[in-house]
Design a protein around this motif. Structure first.
Motif, PDB file in Angstrom:
ATOM      1  N   GLY A 157       8.526  -0.135   6.437  1.00 41.61           N
ATOM      2  CA  GLY A 157       7.980   0.446   5.207  1.00 41.61           C
ATOM      3  C   GLY A 157       7.155  -0.558   4.424  1.00 41.61           C
ATOM      4  N   GLY A 158       7.631  -1.788   4.316  1.00 41.01           N
ATOM      5  CA  GLY A 158       6.889  -2.814   3.601  1.00 41.01           C
ATOM      6  C   GLY A 158       5.567  -3.137   4.274  1.00 41.01           C
ATOM      7  N   GLN A 159       5.572  -3.182   5.605  1.00 43.53           N
ATOM      8  CA  GLN A 159       4.327  -3.437   6.339  1.00 43.53           C
ATOM      9  C   GLN A 159       3.346  -2.280   6.159  1.00 43.53           C
ATOM     10  OE1 GLN A 159       6.142  -4.087  10.189  1.00 43.53           O
ATOM     11  NE2 GLN A 159       5.799  -6.298  10.085  1.00 43.53           N
ATOM     12  N   GLN A 160       3.856  -1.055   6.187  1.00 42.91           N
ATOM     13  CA  GLN A 160       2.975   0.098   5.980  1.00 42.91           C
ATOM     14  C   GLN A 160       2.337   0.060   4.594  1.00 42.91           C
ATOM     15  OE1 GLN A 160       4.306   4.038   7.240  1.00 42.91           O
ATOM     16  NE2 GLN A 160       5.869   3.092   8.522  1.00 42.91           N
ATOM     17  N   GLN A 161       3.104  -0.357   3.595  1.00 41.49           N
ATOM     18  CA  GLN A 161       2.522  -0.433   2.261  1.00 41.49           C
ATOM     19  C   GLN A 161       1.454  -1.520   2.182  1.00 41.49           C
ATOM     20  OE1 GLN A 161       1.542   1.345  -0.011  1.00 41.49           O
ATOM     21  NE2 GLN A 161       3.449   1.797  -1.125  1.00 41.49           N
ATOM     22  N   ARG A 162       1.651  -2.611   2.918  1.00 36.30           N
ATOM     23  CA  ARG A 162       0.625  -3.653   2.951  1.00 36.30           C
ATOM     24  C   ARG A 162      -0.627  -3.171   3.693  1.00 36.30           C
ATOM     25  NH1 ARG A 162       2.862  -8.796   5.381  1.00 36.30           N
ATOM     26  NH2 ARG A 162       4.798  -7.719   5.909  1.00 36.30           N
ATOM     27  N   VAL A 163      -0.451  -2.324   4.705  1.00 37.57           N
ATOM     28  CA  VAL A 163      -1.616  -1.696   5.342  1.00 37.57           C
ATOM     29  C   VAL A 163      -2.347  -0.837   4.315  1.00 37.57           C
ATOM     30  CG1 VAL A 163      -2.374  -0.006   7.078  1.00 37.57           C
ATOM     31  CG2 VAL A 163      -0.656  -1.730   7.680  1.00 37.57           C
ATOM     32  N   GLY A 164      -1.578  -0.141   3.464  1.00 39.88           N
ATOM     33  CA  GLY A 164      -2.192   0.655   2.404  1.00 39.88           C
ATOM     34  C   GLY A 164      -3.013  -0.191   1.447  1.00 39.88           C
ATOM     35  N   ILE A 165      -2.518  -1.389   1.136  1.00 38.07           N
ATOM     36  CA  ILE A 165      -3.268  -2.294   0.267  1.00 38.07           C
ATOM     37  C   ILE A 165      -4.528  -2.778   0.983  1.00 38.07           C
ATOM     38  CG2 ILE A 165      -3.234  -4.496  -0.956  1.00 38.07           C
ATOM     39  CD1 ILE A 165      -0.223  -4.082  -1.358  1.00 38.07           C
ATOM     40  N   ALA A 166      -4.402  -3.117   2.273  1.00 40.62           N
ATOM     41  CA  ALA A 166      -5.576  -3.545   3.042  1.00 40.62           C
ATOM     42  C   ALA A 166      -6.619  -2.435   3.105  1.00 40.62           C
ATOM     43  CB  ALA A 166      -5.153  -3.956   4.452  1.00 40.62           C
ATOM     44  N   ARG A 167      -6.167  -1.207   3.238  1.00 38.47           N
ATOM     45  CA  ARG A 167      -7.098  -0.070   3.224  1.00 38.47           C
ATOM     46  C   ARG A 167      -7.818   0.016   1.877  1.00 38.47           C
ATOM     47  NH1 ARG A 167      -4.249   5.527   4.109  1.00 38.47           N
ATOM     48  NH2 ARG A 167      -3.318   4.857   2.133  1.00 38.47           N
ATOM     49  N   ALA A 168      -7.062  -0.197   0.798  1.00 34.83           N
ATOM     50  CA  ALA A 168      -7.670  -0.180  -0.531  1.00 34.83           C
ATOM     51  C   ALA A 168      -8.727  -1.275  -0.666  1.00 34.83           C
ATOM     52  CB  ALA A 168      -6.588  -0.351  -1.598  1.00 34.83           C
ATOM     53  N   LEU A 169      -8.443  -2.472  -0.162  1.00 36.31           N
ATOM     54  CA  LEU A 169      -9.402  -3.574  -0.249  1.00 36.31           C
ATOM     55  C   LEU A 169     -10.653  -3.288   0.559  1.00 36.31           C
ATOM     56  CD1 LEU A 169      -6.993  -6.632   0.076  1.00 36.31           C
ATOM     57  CD2 LEU A 169      -8.183  -5.858  -1.971  1.00 36.31           C
ATOM     58  N   THR A 170     -10.487  -2.650   1.715  1.00 32.74           N
ATOM     59  CA  THR A 170     -11.617  -2.336   2.589  1.00 32.74           C
ATOM     60  C   THR A 170     -12.540  -1.300   1.960  1.00 32.74           C
ATOM     61  OG1 THR A 170     -10.260  -2.886   4.515  1.00 32.74           O
ATOM     62  CG2 THR A 170     -12.215  -1.580   4.937  1.00 32.74           C
ATOM     63  N   GLN A 171     -12.022  -0.547   1.022  1.00 29.03           N
ATOM     64  CA  GLN A 171     -12.840   0.422   0.293  1.00 29.03           C
ATOM     65  C   GLN A 171     -13.828  -0.290  -0.638  1.00 29.03           C
ATOM     66  OE1 GLN A 171     -10.455   3.601  -1.331  1.00 29.03           O
ATOM     67  NE2 GLN A 171     -12.021   4.189  -2.817  1.00 29.03           N
ATOM     68  N   GLU A 172     -13.618  -1.590  -0.894  1.00 28.46           N
ATOM     69  CA  GLU A 172     -14.420  -2.375  -1.839  1.00 28.46           C
ATOM     70  C   GLU A 172     -14.460  -1.700  -3.209  1.00 28.46           C
ATOM     71  OE1 GLU A 172     -17.617  -4.983   0.494  1.00 28.46           O
ATOM     72  OE2 GLU A 172     -18.041  -2.845   0.700  1.00 28.46           O
ATOM     73  N   PRO A 173     -13.283  -1.504  -3.792  1.00 27.42           N
ATOM     74  CA  PRO A 173     -13.203  -0.744  -5.036  1.00 27.42           C
ATOM     75  C   PRO A 173     -13.529  -1.587  -6.270  1.00 27.42           C
ATOM     76  CG  PRO A 173     -11.020  -1.478  -4.424  1.00 27.42           C
ATOM     77  CD  PRO A 173     -11.957  -1.955  -3.332  1.00 27.42           C
ATOM     78  N   LYS A 174     -13.771  -0.884  -7.356  1.00 23.46           N
ATOM     79  CA  LYS A 174     -13.907  -1.521  -8.660  1.00 23.46           C
ATOM     80  C   LYS A 174     -12.609  -1.378  -9.465  1.00 23.46           C
ATOM     81  CE  LYS A 174     -18.878  -0.626  -8.846  1.00 23.46           C
ATOM     82  NZ  LYS A 174     -19.962   0.124  -9.540  1.00 23.46           N
ATOM     83  N   LEU A 175     -11.693  -0.545  -8.968  1.00 26.83           N
ATOM     84  CA  LEU A 175     -10.424  -0.281  -9.637  1.00 26.83           C
ATOM     85  C   LEU A 175      -9.401   0.099  -8.578  1.00 26.83           C
ATOM     86  CD1 LEU A 175      -8.712   0.390 -12.243  1.00 26.83           C
ATOM     87  CD2 LEU A 175      -9.697   2.700 -12.106  1.00 26.83           C
ATOM     88  N   ILE A 176      -8.161  -0.393  -8.718  1.00 25.06           N
ATOM     89  CA  ILE A 176      -7.074  -0.011  -7.814  1.00 25.06           C
ATOM     90  C   ILE A 176      -5.974   0.657  -8.624  1.00 25.06           C
ATOM     91  CG2 ILE A 176      -5.227  -0.853  -6.302  1.00 25.06           C
ATOM     92  CD1 ILE A 176      -7.092  -3.071  -5.381  1.00 25.06           C
ATOM     93  N   LEU A 177      -5.570   1.842  -8.186  1.00 24.65           N
ATOM     94  CA  LEU A 177      -4.441   2.569  -8.762  1.00 24.65           C
ATOM     95  C   LEU A 177      -3.312   2.595  -7.750  1.00 24.65           C
ATOM     96  CD1 LEU A 177      -6.388   5.689 -10.147  1.00 24.65           C
ATOM     97  CD2 LEU A 177      -5.942   3.517 -11.312  1.00 24.65           C
ATOM     98  N   ALA A 178      -2.094   2.340  -8.199  1.00 29.90           N
ATOM     99  CA  ALA A 178      -0.937   2.340  -7.294  1.00 29.90           C
ATOM    100  C   ALA A 178       0.181   3.162  -7.928  1.00 29.90           C
ATOM    101  CB  ALA A 178      -0.473   0.913  -7.021  1.00 29.90           C
ATOM    102  N   ASP A 179       0.555   4.247  -7.251  1.00 28.85           N
ATOM    103  CA  ASP A 179       1.553   5.178  -7.771  1.00 28.85           C
ATOM    104  C   ASP A 179       2.912   4.891  -7.142  1.00 28.85           C
ATOM    105  OD1 ASP A 179       2.775   7.244  -9.072  1.00 28.85           O
ATOM    106  OD2 ASP A 179       1.756   8.849  -7.984  1.00 28.85           O
ATOM    107  N   GLU A 180       3.788   4.229  -7.893  1.00 32.37           N
ATOM    108  CA  GLU A 180       5.129   3.858  -7.427  1.00 32.37           C
ATOM    109  C   GLU A 180       5.073   3.184  -6.057  1.00 32.37           C
ATOM    110  OE1 GLU A 180       7.764   3.995  -9.179  1.00 32.37           O
ATOM    111  OE2 GLU A 180       7.389   5.441 -10.775  1.00 32.37           O
ATOM    112  N   PRO A 181       4.302   2.124  -5.893  1.00 31.24           N
ATOM    113  CA  PRO A 181       4.096   1.547  -4.556  1.00 31.24           C
ATOM    114  C   PRO A 181       5.307   0.836  -3.975  1.00 31.24           C
ATOM    115  CG  PRO A 181       3.123   0.119  -6.204  1.00 31.24           C
ATOM    116  CD  PRO A 181       3.564   1.372  -6.927  1.00 31.24           C
ATOM    117  N   ILE A 182       6.322   0.545  -4.797  1.00 33.77           N
ATOM    118  CA  ILE A 182       7.494  -0.181  -4.278  1.00 33.77           C
ATOM    119  C   ILE A 182       8.779   0.627  -4.413  1.00 33.77           C
ATOM    120  CG2 ILE A 182       6.436  -2.431  -4.673  1.00 33.77           C
ATOM    121  CD1 ILE A 182       8.158  -2.701  -7.194  1.00 33.77           C
ATOM    122  N   ALA A 183       8.648   1.915  -4.710  1.00 30.49           N
ATOM    123  CA  ALA A 183       9.837   2.734  -4.988  1.00 30.49           C
ATOM    124  C   ALA A 183      10.797   2.802  -3.808  1.00 30.49           C
ATOM    125  CB  ALA A 183       9.425   4.137  -5.406  1.00 30.49           C
ATOM    126  N   SER A 184      10.268   2.767  -2.575  1.00 37.52           N
ATOM    127  CA  SER A 184      11.125   2.931  -1.395  1.00 37.52           C
ATOM    128  C   SER A 184      11.327   1.621  -0.631  1.00 37.52           C
ATOM    129  CB  SER A 184      10.533   3.987  -0.460  1.00 37.52           C
ATOM    130  OG  SER A 184       9.227   3.612  -0.052  1.00 37.52           O
TER     131      SER A 184
END
Length: 259
Positions: A157-184
Protein backbone atom coordinates in the motif's frame (compact mmCIF):
# COMPACT_ATOMS: atom_id res chain seq x y z
CA UNK A 1 -10.71 32.23 13.47
CA UNK A 2 -7.48 32.18 15.45
CA UNK A 3 -3.80 32.05 14.60
CA UNK A 4 -1.78 34.09 12.15
CA UNK A 5 -1.52 32.55 8.68
CA UNK A 6 2.02 31.71 7.54
CA UNK A 7 2.38 33.29 4.10
CA UNK A 8 5.38 31.96 2.21
CA UNK A 9 4.53 33.17 -1.28
CA UNK A 10 1.84 34.48 -3.57
CA UNK A 11 -1.84 33.63 -3.54
CA UNK A 12 -2.29 30.77 -6.06
CA UNK A 13 -5.96 29.86 -5.55
CA UNK A 14 -8.90 31.32 -3.66
CA UNK A 15 -12.20 29.98 -2.38
CA UNK A 16 -14.77 32.78 -2.58
CA UNK A 17 -17.99 32.30 -0.56
CA UNK A 18 -18.16 28.63 -1.56
CA UNK A 19 -20.96 26.46 -0.23
CA UNK A 20 -21.67 22.81 -0.96
CA UNK A 21 -25.10 21.26 -0.44
CA UNK A 22 -25.56 17.76 -1.83
CA UNK A 23 -28.75 16.75 -3.71
CA UNK A 24 -30.04 14.87 -0.64
CA UNK A 25 -29.97 18.15 1.31
CA UNK A 26 -26.80 17.44 3.27
CA UNK A 27 -24.84 20.64 3.84
CA UNK A 28 -21.18 19.62 3.59
CA UNK A 29 -19.61 23.07 3.49
CA UNK A 30 -20.97 26.35 4.77
CA UNK A 31 -20.09 29.68 3.16
CA UNK A 32 -16.28 29.56 3.05
CA UNK A 33 -13.66 32.04 1.93
CA UNK A 34 -9.91 31.36 2.11
CA UNK A 35 -6.74 31.66 0.06
CA UNK A 36 -3.98 29.15 -0.61
CA UNK A 37 -0.38 30.21 -0.99
CA UNK A 38 2.55 29.19 -3.16
CA UNK A 39 5.27 27.22 -1.37
CA UNK A 40 3.10 25.95 1.49
CA UNK A 41 2.04 22.54 2.72
CA UNK A 42 -1.52 23.18 3.91
CA UNK A 43 -3.28 20.49 5.95
CA UNK A 44 -7.07 20.39 6.18
CA UNK A 45 -7.70 18.89 9.60
CA UNK A 46 -10.85 17.74 11.35
CA UNK A 47 -13.08 14.81 12.30
CA UNK A 48 -15.03 12.72 9.80
CA UNK A 49 -17.79 14.75 8.19
CA UNK A 50 -16.14 18.08 9.00
CA UNK A 51 -15.90 19.09 5.33
CA UNK A 52 -12.20 18.44 4.65
CA UNK A 53 -12.60 16.26 1.56
CA UNK A 54 -15.44 18.40 0.26
CA UNK A 55 -13.32 21.56 0.46
CA UNK A 56 -10.36 19.77 -1.11
CA UNK A 57 -12.42 18.40 -4.01
CA UNK A 58 -13.96 21.79 -4.77
CA UNK A 59 -10.45 23.11 -5.49
CA UNK A 60 -10.36 21.22 -8.80
CA UNK A 61 -14.14 21.18 -9.20
CA UNK A 62 -14.50 17.41 -8.69
CA UNK A 63 -17.19 18.61 -6.30
CA UNK A 64 -19.17 21.50 -7.77
CA UNK A 65 -19.97 24.36 -5.38
CA UNK A 66 -23.66 25.04 -4.82
CA UNK A 67 -22.72 28.70 -4.45
CA UNK A 68 -19.57 30.80 -4.69
CA UNK A 69 -16.51 30.44 -6.89
CA UNK A 70 -13.00 29.04 -7.12
CA UNK A 71 -10.72 31.85 -8.28
CA UNK A 72 -7.24 31.57 -9.81
CA UNK A 73 -4.26 33.78 -8.95
CA UNK A 74 -5.10 35.88 -12.02
CA UNK A 75 -8.52 36.64 -10.55
CA UNK A 76 -10.32 34.32 -12.99
CA UNK A 77 -13.39 32.46 -11.77
CA UNK A 78 -13.36 28.82 -12.87
CA UNK A 79 -16.66 28.48 -14.72
CA UNK A 80 -16.29 27.33 -18.32
CA UNK A 81 -15.50 23.74 -19.25
CA UNK A 82 -12.34 24.93 -20.97
CA UNK A 83 -11.07 26.80 -17.91
CA UNK A 84 -11.85 23.84 -15.64
CA UNK A 85 -10.11 21.43 -18.05
CA UNK A 86 -6.93 23.52 -18.07
CA UNK A 87 -7.08 23.93 -14.29
CA UNK A 88 -7.37 20.17 -13.78
CA UNK A 89 -4.48 19.60 -16.18
CA UNK A 90 -2.32 21.73 -13.89
CA UNK A 91 -3.71 20.24 -10.66
CA UNK A 92 -2.55 16.76 -9.62
CA UNK A 93 -4.76 14.66 -7.35
CA UNK A 94 -3.55 11.95 -4.98
CA UNK A 95 -6.27 9.66 -3.62
CA UNK A 96 -6.62 7.56 -0.48
CA UNK A 97 -7.25 4.40 -2.52
CA UNK A 98 -4.41 5.18 -4.99
CA UNK A 99 -6.60 4.88 -8.15
CA UNK A 100 -4.02 2.77 -9.98
CA UNK A 101 -4.63 0.08 -12.63
CA UNK A 102 -3.32 -3.00 -10.85
CA UNK A 103 -2.49 -5.09 -13.94
CA UNK A 104 -0.29 -2.34 -15.39
CA UNK A 105 3.27 -1.60 -14.36
CA UNK A 106 4.18 1.33 -12.15
CA UNK A 107 5.70 3.06 -15.18
CA UNK A 108 2.56 2.66 -17.31
CA UNK A 109 0.38 3.98 -14.50
CA UNK A 110 2.61 7.01 -14.07
CA UNK A 111 2.61 7.80 -17.79
CA UNK A 112 -1.19 8.08 -17.66
CA UNK A 113 -0.60 11.48 -16.06
CA UNK A 114 0.59 12.77 -19.44
CA UNK A 115 -2.70 12.09 -21.25
CA UNK A 116 -4.11 15.46 -20.23
CA UNK A 117 -1.34 17.15 -22.23
CA UNK A 118 -1.99 15.10 -25.40
CA UNK A 119 -4.55 15.61 -28.11
CA UNK A 120 -6.69 12.61 -29.03
CA UNK A 121 -4.55 11.92 -32.11
CA UNK A 122 -1.15 12.41 -30.46
CA UNK A 123 -2.12 10.06 -27.63
CA UNK A 124 -2.49 7.26 -30.18
CA UNK A 125 1.19 7.63 -31.04
CA UNK A 126 2.24 6.74 -27.51
CA UNK A 127 4.48 8.58 -25.09
CA UNK A 128 7.67 10.35 -26.06
CA UNK A 129 11.17 9.49 -24.85
CA UNK A 130 11.16 12.72 -22.82
CA UNK A 131 7.92 11.73 -21.10
CA UNK A 132 9.26 8.28 -20.24
CA UNK A 133 12.40 9.89 -18.83
CA UNK A 134 10.25 12.23 -16.73
CA UNK A 135 8.22 9.28 -15.42
CA UNK A 136 11.36 7.34 -14.47
CA UNK A 137 12.82 10.42 -12.81
CA UNK A 138 9.60 10.78 -10.78
CA UNK A 139 9.81 7.13 -9.74
CA UNK A 140 13.39 7.70 -8.65
CA UNK A 141 12.35 10.68 -6.52
CA UNK A 142 9.92 8.52 -4.54
CA UNK A 143 12.48 5.71 -4.16
CA UNK A 144 10.86 3.23 -6.55
CA UNK A 145 13.04 3.32 -9.66
CA UNK A 146 13.63 -0.43 -9.35
CA UNK A 147 9.85 -1.05 -9.40
CA UNK A 148 9.25 0.64 -12.78
CA UNK A 149 8.21 -2.59 -14.55
CA UNK A 150 6.47 -4.18 -11.55
CA UNK A 151 2.69 -4.61 -11.68
CA UNK A 152 1.03 -2.21 -9.27
CA UNK A 153 -1.16 -4.90 -7.72
CA UNK A 154 1.97 -6.62 -6.41
CA UNK A 155 3.19 -3.51 -4.56
CA UNK A 156 2.48 -2.71 -0.92
CA UNK A 157 0.00 0.00 0.00
CA UNK A 158 2.79 2.44 0.83
CA UNK A 159 4.55 1.72 -2.45
CA UNK A 160 1.32 2.19 -4.39
CA UNK A 161 0.81 5.57 -2.75
CA UNK A 162 4.35 6.57 -3.73
CA UNK A 163 3.53 5.54 -7.32
CA UNK A 164 0.55 7.88 -6.99
CA UNK A 165 2.88 10.70 -5.97
CA UNK A 166 5.22 9.91 -8.89
CA UNK A 167 2.22 10.04 -11.21
CA UNK A 168 1.32 13.45 -9.78
CA UNK A 169 4.88 14.72 -10.38
CA UNK A 170 4.87 13.42 -13.96
CA UNK A 171 1.78 15.54 -14.60
CA UNK A 172 4.05 18.60 -14.03
CA UNK A 173 1.40 20.28 -11.91
CA UNK A 174 1.20 23.76 -10.46
CA UNK A 175 -0.79 22.43 -7.47
CA UNK A 176 -1.03 19.04 -5.71
CA UNK A 177 -4.14 17.95 -3.82
CA UNK A 178 -4.03 14.85 -1.61
CA UNK A 179 -7.23 13.41 -0.14
CA UNK A 180 -6.43 11.36 2.99
CA UNK A 181 -3.26 9.95 1.37
CA UNK A 182 -2.07 8.12 4.51
CA UNK A 183 -5.39 6.94 5.95
CA UNK A 184 -4.73 3.26 5.16
CA UNK A 185 -0.95 3.23 5.73
CA UNK A 186 1.18 2.15 8.68
CA UNK A 187 3.07 4.89 10.58
CA UNK A 188 6.40 4.31 8.82
CA UNK A 189 4.82 4.43 5.34
CA UNK A 190 2.75 7.45 6.37
CA UNK A 191 5.86 9.28 7.49
CA UNK A 192 7.63 8.53 4.22
CA UNK A 193 4.68 9.70 2.10
CA UNK A 194 4.31 12.96 4.03
CA UNK A 195 8.05 13.63 3.86
CA UNK A 196 8.02 13.17 0.08
CA UNK A 197 5.10 15.59 -0.26
CA UNK A 198 6.85 18.17 1.91
CA UNK A 199 10.09 17.80 -0.05
CA UNK A 200 8.25 18.22 -3.37
CA UNK A 201 6.69 21.43 -2.05
CA UNK A 202 10.09 22.76 -0.92
CA UNK A 203 12.18 21.69 -3.91
CA UNK A 204 9.71 22.37 -6.73
CA UNK A 205 7.73 25.14 -5.01
CA UNK A 206 4.55 23.27 -5.80
CA UNK A 207 1.91 24.06 -3.16
CA UNK A 208 0.48 20.92 -1.55
CA UNK A 209 -2.95 20.78 0.09
CA UNK A 210 -3.66 17.62 2.11
CA UNK A 211 -6.72 16.47 4.04
CA UNK A 212 -5.78 14.44 7.13
CA UNK A 213 -7.27 12.85 10.22
CA UNK A 214 -3.91 12.36 11.92
CA UNK A 215 -3.08 15.31 14.18
CA UNK A 216 0.54 14.29 14.77
CA UNK A 217 1.34 14.21 11.05
CA UNK A 218 -0.42 17.54 10.54
CA UNK A 219 1.74 19.15 13.22
CA UNK A 220 4.92 17.56 11.89
CA UNK A 221 4.56 18.41 8.19
CA UNK A 222 2.21 21.37 7.73
CA UNK A 223 3.23 24.98 7.24
CA UNK A 224 -0.39 25.91 7.74
CA UNK A 225 -3.35 24.08 9.24
CA UNK A 226 -6.97 24.80 8.37
CA UNK A 227 -9.23 23.20 10.96
CA UNK A 228 -12.83 22.39 10.02
CA UNK A 229 -15.85 21.42 12.08
CA UNK A 230 -19.39 20.91 10.77
CA UNK A 231 -18.60 22.56 7.46
CA UNK A 232 -16.98 25.69 8.91
CA UNK A 233 -13.35 26.80 9.15
CA UNK A 234 -12.75 27.19 12.90
CA UNK A 235 -8.94 27.49 12.84
CA UNK A 236 -6.44 28.85 10.31
CA UNK A 237 -2.82 29.19 11.32
CA UNK A 238 0.58 27.56 11.78
CA UNK A 239 0.94 24.31 13.77
CA UNK A 240 2.49 26.26 16.66
CA UNK A 241 -0.84 28.08 17.18
CA UNK A 242 -2.84 24.85 17.41
CA UNK A 243 -3.42 24.92 21.17
CA UNK A 244 -5.98 23.07 23.29
CA UNK A 245 -8.63 25.74 22.73
CA UNK A 246 -8.23 25.41 18.95
CA UNK A 247 -8.35 21.62 19.15
CA UNK A 248 -11.52 21.84 21.21
CA UNK A 249 -13.15 23.99 18.49
CA UNK A 250 -12.11 21.51 15.79
CA UNK A 251 -12.99 18.28 17.56
CA UNK A 252 -15.53 19.44 20.13
CA UNK A 253 -13.48 17.74 22.85
CA UNK A 254 -9.79 17.27 23.72
CA UNK A 255 -8.15 15.58 20.71
CA UNK A 256 -6.26 12.32 20.85
CA UNK A 257 -2.85 13.37 19.58
CA UNK A 258 -1.72 9.77 19.06
CA UNK A 259 -4.18 9.18 16.21
Amino acid sequence: MDGSMSIMGRDILSVDDVEVVYPNGTRALNKTTCQFMDGEVTVLLGPSGAGKSTLLRTLNLLTQPSAGHIVTSAGQQLKSRRDIRFHRRDTAMIFQQHQLIGRLSALRNILMARLGRHSVWSSLAGFSRAEKHLALESLSRVGLFDKALTRCDSLSGGQQQRVGIARALTQEPKLILADEPIASLDPASSDRVMKILRDVCREDRIPVIVSLHQLDFAKAYADRIIGLCDGDIVFDGPPSALDNAALSRIYGAPADTTN
